[in-house]
Design an enzyme around this catalytic site. Structure first.
Site, PDB file in Angstrom:
ATOM      1  N   ARG A 111       0.537  -0.877  -0.395  1.00  0.00           N
ATOM      2  CA  ARG A 111      -0.339  -0.832   0.396  1.00  0.00           C
ATOM      3  C   ARG A 111       1.143   1.537   0.086  1.00  0.00           C
ATOM      4  O   ARG A 111       1.962   1.024   0.518  1.00  0.00           O
ATOM      5  CB  ARG A 111      -0.701   0.474   0.933  1.00  0.00           C
ATOM      6  CG  ARG A 111      -1.969  -1.010   1.255  1.00  0.00           C
ATOM      7  CD  ARG A 111      -3.558  -0.769   0.301  1.00  0.00           C
ATOM      8  NE  ARG A 111      -4.000  -1.356   0.405  1.00  0.00           N
ATOM      9  CZ  ARG A 111      -4.279  -2.679  -0.962  1.00  0.00           C
ATOM     10  NH1 ARG A 111      -3.446  -2.720  -1.320  1.00  0.00           N
ATOM     11  NH2 ARG A 111      -5.969  -3.616  -0.625  1.00  0.00           N
ATOM     12  N   GLU A 156      -3.981   7.169  -4.881  1.00  0.00           N
ATOM     13  CA  GLU A 156      -4.450   6.802  -6.495  1.00  0.00           C
ATOM     14  C   GLU A 156      -5.691   7.263  -6.867  1.00  0.00           C
ATOM     15  O   GLU A 156      -6.304   7.296  -5.790  1.00  0.00           O
ATOM     16  CB  GLU A 156      -3.699   5.315  -5.813  1.00  0.00           C
ATOM     17  CG  GLU A 156      -3.040   5.140  -5.362  1.00  0.00           C
ATOM     18  CD  GLU A 156      -2.831   3.059  -5.533  1.00  0.00           C
ATOM     19  OE1 GLU A 156      -4.189   2.388  -5.456  1.00  0.00           O
ATOM     20  OE2 GLU A 156      -2.615   2.685  -5.143  1.00  0.00           O
ATOM     21  N   HIS A 171      -1.537   0.218  -9.603  1.00  0.00           N
ATOM     22  CA  HIS A 171      -2.193  -1.088  -8.636  1.00  0.00           C
ATOM     23  C   HIS A 171      -2.511  -2.412  -9.207  1.00  0.00           C
ATOM     24  O   HIS A 171      -4.066  -2.183  -9.388  1.00  0.00           O
ATOM     25  CB  HIS A 171      -2.782  -0.320  -7.961  1.00  0.00           C
ATOM     26  CG  HIS A 171      -3.222  -0.362  -6.562  1.00  0.00           C
ATOM     27  ND1 HIS A 171      -3.667  -0.512  -5.159  1.00  0.00           N
ATOM     28  CD2 HIS A 171      -2.999  -1.873  -6.012  1.00  0.00           C
ATOM     29  CE1 HIS A 171      -3.785  -1.222  -4.655  1.00  0.00           C
ATOM     30  NE2 HIS A 171      -3.416  -1.984  -4.688  1.00  0.00           N
TER      31      HIS A 171
END
Length: 313
Positions: free
Chosen positions: A232, A261, A279
C-alpha cells in the site's frame, strides 16, 4: 420472494456483474449523481455491501445502512473498511486472500527485474534507434543479491520463494519471527534495509503500518539499493522516497502502489529511475475471475446461512 438488496461501491468485471444482478437487487453507488439521496431512499433495505479494496466502506457510509449484514470486499486489503465499526455492529466482513497472492508476487519480481536491468530504458534504446549507434549502458544483476522483505504474510512468503529461486539471500522484517521459514529474521527495519540490495514491501495497509518505511529506512538502503512496493502507498514516507529517487540517494524503485491513487504525485512521472504500475498486482484475467467468484461465494454463503469462506470479521 424478493431478492436481497446489495449496495455496490464500484463496478466489478462484467462476468461478476451479470451473476450479481441475477441473484440480487443491485444499487450502483458509483453511478449515483446524488449519493446521499440513493442511500436515504434505499438504505433501510440494503443487507450487503460489495466493495473493492481501494474503495472500502467507511463508518460514515455504514451508519446509513441500519440493516446491513455483510461487507464483501473484492481484494485482500481491508484497511479502507472500518472494521471496528463492523465488529461493534455485528456486520460480517470478507475479503479475497490467497487467490491473488501469486500474481502480486509475480509483479513484485517483475518490478525488481525491470528496475535492476532497466527494462524500460532498454526498450527505448531499441525503439528510438540508439542501438545502431552504440550499446546500451550496463545495469545491475538480480541473481545472488540480498533481498529484504518487509512483511512475511502470504505475499511476502510467495515473493521470498521467487527471490530464492534467483539464488538471492532472503531476510525479512515482521511482527515476530516465523520459525517454519528458512529465511533470516531481522527485527529492526533500518538494519534490514542497511543489509539489503533490494527492499521489498509486502505489508498489509492500515494504521498499524502507516509510514513504517521511514526516511531513515530509505537512507539505510543506500545509493546502490532498489526499493519495491507491492503493498500500500501508505506504508512508506512517500515524500522521503521521492527525494531519495530524485537525488540519487537510492538506485531506483519499482512501485505498484502510491498515496492518493490514482491522482499520484506528479513528481513520479519525471523519474528515470522508477518503474511505475497502476496498482495492478492482481490484474490478470485468471486472478480477477477468482476474486470475483470468492466475493460472490461469500455473499451466497451468507444469504443461505452457510459459513463464510474467508471471514475477516
Amino acid at each position: 420472494m424478493s431478492k436481497p438488496e446489495v449496495l455496490m461501491i464500484g463496478p466489478y468485471p462484467s462476468w461478476d456483474m451479470e451473476d450479481l444482478e441475477a441473484r440480487y437487487t443491485i444499487h450502483r453507488l458509483w453511478e449515483a449523481e446524488d449519493r446521499d439521496r440513493i442511500l436515504a431512499r434505499h438504505g433501510d433495505g440494503i443487507r450487503a455491501v460489495a466493495t473493492r479494496g481501494e474503495l472500502g466502506a467507511s463508518a460514515e457510509l455504514l451508519k446509513k445502512l441500519p440493516n446491513l449484514e455483510i461487507v464483501s470486499c473484492y481484494g485482500v486489503g481491508t484497511d479502507a473498511i472500518d472494521l471496528r465499526f463492523a465488529r461493534e455492529n455485528g456486520i460480517r466482513v470478507t475479503n479475497t486472500p490467497d487467490v491473488l497472492t501469486e500474481d502480486v508476487a509475480d509483479l513484485g519480481m517483475a518490478l525488481m527485474l525491470a528496475v535492476a536491468r532497466q527494462l524500460p530504458q532498454g526498450d527505448a534504446h531499441v525503439r528510438d534507434g540508439r542501438w545502431a549507434k552504440g550499446n546500451m549502458h550496463l545495469t545491475t544483476r538480480v541473481c545472488g543479491k540480498r533481498v529484504g522483505i518487509v512483511g512475511m504474510g502470504r505475499i511476502g512468503a510467495a515473493f521470498a520463494r521467487r527471490a530464492a529461486a534467483f539464488d538471492c539471500t532472503v531476510s525479512y522484517f515482521a511482527r515476530s519471527p516465523k520459525p517454519d521459514l528458512a529465511y533470516a529474521f531481522v527485527g529492526d527495519l533500518v538494519e534490514l534495509a542497511r543489509q539489503s540490495d533490494f527492499l521489498v514491501v509486502t505489508l498489509a495497509g492500515g494504521e498499524g503500518t502507516r509510514g513504517i518505511v521511514t526516511g531513515e529506512v530509505i537512507e539505510a538502503l543506500g545509493a546502490d539499493g532498489i526499493f519495491v512496493n507491492i503493498s500500500r502507498g501508505t506504508t512508506v514516507d512517500e515524500a522521503a522516497l521521492l527525494d531519495a529517487l530524485e537525488q540519487g540517494r537510492i538506485r531506483g524503485a519499482g512501485l505498484d502502489v502510491f498515496l492518493n491513487e490514482p491522482a499520484i504525485d506528479p513528481r513520479f512521472a519525471g523519474l528515470k529511475n522508477a518503474v511505475l504500475q497502476p496498482h495492478h498486482g492482481s490484474g490478470t484475467v485468471e486472478t480477477r475471475q477468482a476474486m470475483g467468484k470468492l466475493v460472490r461465494d461469500n455473499l451466497a454463503a451468507h444469504f443461505s446461512g452457510q459459513p463464510l469462506l474467508t471471514p475477516v470479521v
